[in-house]
Structures are given as C-alpha cells and as structure tokens.
Design a protein around this motif. Structure first.
Motif, PDB file in Angstrom:
ATOM      1  N   THR A  20       6.066  -3.028  -0.401  1.00 45.02           N
ATOM      2  CA  THR A  20       5.407  -1.802   0.039  1.00 45.02           C
ATOM      3  C   THR A  20       4.843  -1.950   1.443  1.00 45.02           C
ATOM      4  O   THR A  20       4.988  -1.060   2.286  1.00 45.02           O
ATOM      5  N   VAL A  21       4.224  -3.081   1.719  1.00 40.88           N
ATOM      6  CA  VAL A  21       3.679  -3.306   3.056  1.00 40.88           C
ATOM      7  C   VAL A  21       4.804  -3.371   4.088  1.00 40.88           C
ATOM      8  O   VAL A  21       4.679  -2.828   5.197  1.00 40.88           O
ATOM      9  N   ARG A  22       5.912  -3.995   3.734  1.00 42.75           N
ATOM     10  CA  ARG A  22       7.074  -4.015   4.636  1.00 42.75           C
ATOM     11  C   ARG A  22       7.569  -2.598   4.893  1.00 42.75           C
ATOM     12  O   ARG A  22       7.935  -2.250   6.026  1.00 42.75           O
ATOM     13  N   GLY A  23       7.594  -1.787   3.847  1.00 37.96           N
ATOM     14  CA  GLY A  23       8.017  -0.395   4.020  1.00 37.96           C
ATOM     15  C   GLY A  23       7.093   0.364   4.958  1.00 37.96           C
ATOM     16  O   GLY A  23       7.543   1.154   5.792  1.00 37.96           O
ATOM     17  N   ILE A  24       5.788   0.112   4.842  1.00 40.46           N
ATOM     18  CA  ILE A  24       4.815   0.770   5.716  1.00 40.46           C
ATOM     19  C   ILE A  24       5.047   0.369   7.171  1.00 40.46           C
ATOM     20  O   ILE A  24       5.048   1.205   8.075  1.00 40.46           O
ATOM     21  N   LEU A  25       5.247  -0.931   7.411  1.00 38.42           N
ATOM     22  CA  LEU A  25       5.474  -1.398   8.774  1.00 38.42           C
ATOM     23  C   LEU A  25       6.758  -0.818   9.358  1.00 38.42           C
ATOM     24  O   LEU A  25       6.807  -0.442  10.533  1.00 38.42           O
ATOM     25  N   LEU A  26       7.808  -0.720   8.531  1.00 38.46           N
ATOM     26  CA  LEU A  26       9.070  -0.154   9.003  1.00 38.46           C
ATOM     27  C   LEU A  26       8.924   1.322   9.355  1.00 38.46           C
ATOM     28  O   LEU A  26       9.463   1.789  10.369  1.00 38.46           O
ATOM     29  N   ILE A  27       8.187   2.066   8.524  1.00 41.71           N
ATOM     30  CA  ILE A  27       8.072   3.492   8.804  1.00 41.71           C
ATOM     31  C   ILE A  27       7.179   3.747  10.015  1.00 41.71           C
ATOM     32  O   ILE A  27       7.403   4.697  10.774  1.00 41.71           O
ATOM     33  N   LEU A  28       6.186   2.886  10.236  1.00 45.61           N
ATOM     34  CA  LEU A  28       5.377   3.012  11.441  1.00 45.61           C
ATOM     35  C   LEU A  28       6.238   2.778  12.684  1.00 45.61           C
ATOM     36  O   LEU A  28       6.130   3.500  13.675  1.00 45.61           O
ATOM     37  N   LEU A  29       7.112   1.758  12.627  1.00 50.27           N
ATOM     38  CA  LEU A  29       8.024   1.509  13.739  1.00 50.27           C
ATOM     39  C   LEU A  29       8.973   2.686  13.930  1.00 50.27           C
ATOM     40  O   LEU A  29       9.258   3.094  15.067  1.00 50.27           O
ATOM     41  N   SER A 249       4.789   8.372  -2.039  1.00 53.92           N
ATOM     42  CA  SER A 249       3.363   8.687  -1.987  1.00 53.92           C
ATOM     43  C   SER A 249       2.588   7.695  -1.113  1.00 53.92           C
ATOM     44  O   SER A 249       1.530   8.030  -0.587  1.00 53.92           O
ATOM     45  N   VAL A 250       3.117   6.475  -0.951  1.00 53.94           N
ATOM     46  CA  VAL A 250       2.481   5.496  -0.079  1.00 53.94           C
ATOM     47  C   VAL A 250       2.834   5.757   1.379  1.00 53.94           C
ATOM     48  O   VAL A 250       1.992   5.672   2.275  1.00 53.94           O
ATOM     49  N   LEU A 251       4.098   6.094   1.635  1.00 56.66           N
ATOM     50  CA  LEU A 251       4.555   6.298   3.006  1.00 56.66           C
ATOM     51  C   LEU A 251       4.124   7.643   3.576  1.00 56.66           C
ATOM     52  O   LEU A 251       4.048   7.806   4.794  1.00 56.66           O
ATOM     53  N   ALA A 252       3.851   8.610   2.698  1.00 55.80           N
ATOM     54  CA  ALA A 252       3.562   9.972   3.154  1.00 55.80           C
ATOM     55  C   ALA A 252       2.436  10.053   4.183  1.00 55.80           C
ATOM     56  O   ALA A 252       2.585  10.760   5.191  1.00 55.80           O
ATOM     57  N   PRO A 253       1.299   9.356   4.014  1.00 55.61           N
ATOM     58  CA  PRO A 253       0.220   9.510   4.998  1.00 55.61           C
ATOM     59  C   PRO A 253       0.592   9.064   6.410  1.00 55.61           C
ATOM     60  O   PRO A 253      -0.045   9.479   7.371  1.00 55.61           O
ATOM     61  N   TYR A 254       1.629   8.246   6.546  1.00 55.87           N
ATOM     62  CA  TYR A 254       2.006   7.769   7.887  1.00 55.87           C
ATOM     63  C   TYR A 254       2.802   8.814   8.645  1.00 55.87           C
ATOM     64  O   TYR A 254       3.167   8.599   9.805  1.00 55.87           O
ATOM     65  N   GLU A 255       3.054   9.941   7.992  1.00 57.06           N
ATOM     66  CA  GLU A 255       3.588  11.111   8.690  1.00 57.06           C
ATOM     67  C   GLU A 255       2.578  11.578   9.744  1.00 57.06           C
ATOM     68  O   GLU A 255       2.920  12.334  10.652  1.00 57.06           O
ATOM     69  N   TYR A 256       1.341  11.124   9.630  1.00 46.72           N
ATOM     70  CA  TYR A 256       0.310  11.514  10.581  1.00 46.72           C
ATOM     71  C   TYR A 256       0.386  10.736  11.900  1.00 46.72           C
ATOM     72  O   TYR A 256      -0.180  11.161  12.899  1.00 46.72           O
TER      73      TYR A 256
END
Length: 309
Positions: A20-29, A249-256
């Motif tokens: 999940t953390v890897r997914g967050i970092l990838l989507i931020l990039l 649901s975890v990645l959604a807030p990084y749409e911001y």
C-alpha cells in the motif's frame, strides 16, 4: 511457497501495508508527472486546439508506452472494460482541455477535481468490495468539506465551465475505479497503452469542432506536445501500477496533490493567483491526504510487529 501468495478478493489481491505504501508513492509520482503534462498542454492549447492535443497524446503516448515496455504486456484481456474506460476517459480529457483553452486556471480546475476522492471511496465499496475504516472515511470527508469551501456559490470557481468539469469529475472517479478492476486481468502497460490509443479516434472525431491550426506550430510547441505525450504515458503506467498495489480508498485522497503542484506551476507560468478560499480549502484537503498516509504507515508498522510474533 504456497502460503506466500497474496490473498485475493474478487480477482484482486488484498495488499499488505508495504504494498500500500508503495502504491501511495507511485501515485504521488504519477501526479507530479501528469501535472507537468497538464501544464504543457495548457500552454500549447491556444496554438493547436483540443483535437490536436488529443491526437498528440494518443500517438506520442502509445508509441512511448510501446518503447518503454518493448511491446510486452500490451495484449488486451478485458476488452469491453478497456474500451469503455478509454471512451469515458477521452470525454474527461476533452472537457478539461476545452476548459483550459477557454482560460480556466490550472489550479481552479484541479480544485474542482478534488471532489473525486470521496466519489472514488464511495464507489469502491459496491464495485470492489473494499472496506473503509472510520479514520479513512473521516479524512476523506474532511477533504471533501475543503472542496465545498472552495466551491462556494457565486465564488471565483463558479463560471460557465464549472458544471461541465463537475460532470467530468464524476466520470473520472469511475474510470479510476475501473483502473483498479482492470489490474486483475491486464498489465499496467497494457492499461496505459490502450488508453493512449483511444485518444487517437477521439481526436479525429473532434477535428470538425476544433480544427487544426492552419500553419505548422513552432519548435517550442512541438517539443511541448512531445513532452505531453511521453509524460502521459509514464503517468498512466504509474497510475495502473499504483492501483494494482493499493486500494482505491487509500489512493483517493492523493487526488488532492495536483492542487499544490498546479498552483505553483500556474503562478510561475501564467501568474495565476487563486482566491483565498481556494488556498484555504486546498490546505484542508492536503492535510487530509497526509493523515491518510500516516495511517498507512501505522498499519505497516503493526503488520511488521505482528509478523515478528
């Protein structure tokens, strides 16, 4: 070993905290890259128009994906969903480009799109069967309150293009969910490739409404279009990989996150200064997203501790 395979639900793997953390970092990039692509196309839109921008994204982007993966992993499996997602995403792209060519600020359009995370979190429950804890619900709802604060009636964000963008945001939220669904059958490169390809016929269909320029654009415009296509290819590979690793649901807030990036680029390139309501609302949604990342780190630490036992 058989017990090392990840658990699955509805064809989708149930991610660990590390994934999940890897997914967050990838989507931020991915959002950093796509924001740069958006700034480049907004800059060239007055020169080339909506249809040519769509074509450039489709042609350059699909070639770039093919080169990056050397043609591997591009075979479509869920053809119906890939097609539906591509068509809907092209609609979203066209609306966004149309709003930018009419003069809407980059950060203002991103402020409107910040409504997507709540929609994604809600849709992920019936479509993906994801479980959303009260902390994640709280952070998403707080972020949405920030969006409502930005979208005040008769405020600076209310203009002719706003309702069209709001409809596009609803469609975009659905395509994000479908990205997660497609990761169960298709490779990230294939998901990105067929999305790029879909922009080619969409661009051709839009040419009568948005004609190509009568003269060849200058070298600067051509370089910007090339960057635009390549950046889209990279970003959508990252998006697909991120959605394969982490729940929607975890990645959604990084749409911001494009709110901050778009605000900086908009100011540097076009001297766009958002209203104070936009800035205040953006601060709220960014804090909500950072809190979600903190919760995932807590979860990852707990998993390591339990694993050690």
């Amino acid at each position: 070993m058989a017990d090392s395979a990840p658990a699955r639900r509805g064809g989708l793997s149930i991610p660990t905290g590390a994934e999940t953390v890897r997914g967050i970092l990838l989507i931020l990039l991915a959002y950093v890259v796509i924001t740069g692509a958006d700034a480049s196309v907004k800059w060239v839109l007055p020169e080339v128009g909506v249809a040519v921008s769509m074509l450039a994204r489709g042609v350059v982007g699909s070639i770039a994906v093919f080169i990056f993966v050397r043609g591997r992993g591009l075979r479509p499996h869920n053809v119906k969903l890939l097609t539906a997602r591509g068509l809907l995403h092209c609609t979203v792209s066209a609306v966004w480009y149309w709003a930018w060519v009419r003069g809407m600020a980059l950060v203002d359009s991103y402020a409107i799109s910040a409504a997507a995370p709540l929609l994604m979190t809600i849709l992920a429950i019936p479509i993906l069967g994801e479980k959303v804890g009260w902390r994640r619900w709280t952070s998403t709802l707080v972020g949405f309150l920030g969006v409502l604060f930005m979208l005040q009636p008769d405020g600076d964000l209310w203009r002719f293009e706003t309702p069209f963008l709001m409809v596009a945001v609803c469609i975009m939220a659905l395509t994000r969910i479908w990205t997660r669904v497609l990761t169960a059958t298709d490779e990230p490169a294939g998901i990105a490739f067929w999305l790029m390809v879909a922009h080619i016929p969409a661009g051709l269909l839009l040419l009568p409404a948005f004609p190509a320029p009568a003269t060849m654009p200058g070298p600067g415009v051509l370089v910007a279009l090339l960057f635009f296509g390549v950046a889209n290819a990279i970003a959508h590979i990252l998006f697909a990989r991120a959605f394969a690793l982490a729940p929607v649901s975890v990645l959604a807030p990084y749409e911001y996150s494009p709110l901050l990036l778009g605000g900086v680029l908009g100011f540097l390139i076009w001297a766009e200064v958002p209203a104070w309501t936009t800035l205040a609302g953006a601060a709220v949604v960014i804090v909500a997203g950072l809190y979600n990342l903190h919760r995932e780190r807590v979860r990852r630490t707990a998993e390591k501790r339990d694993g050690g036992r």
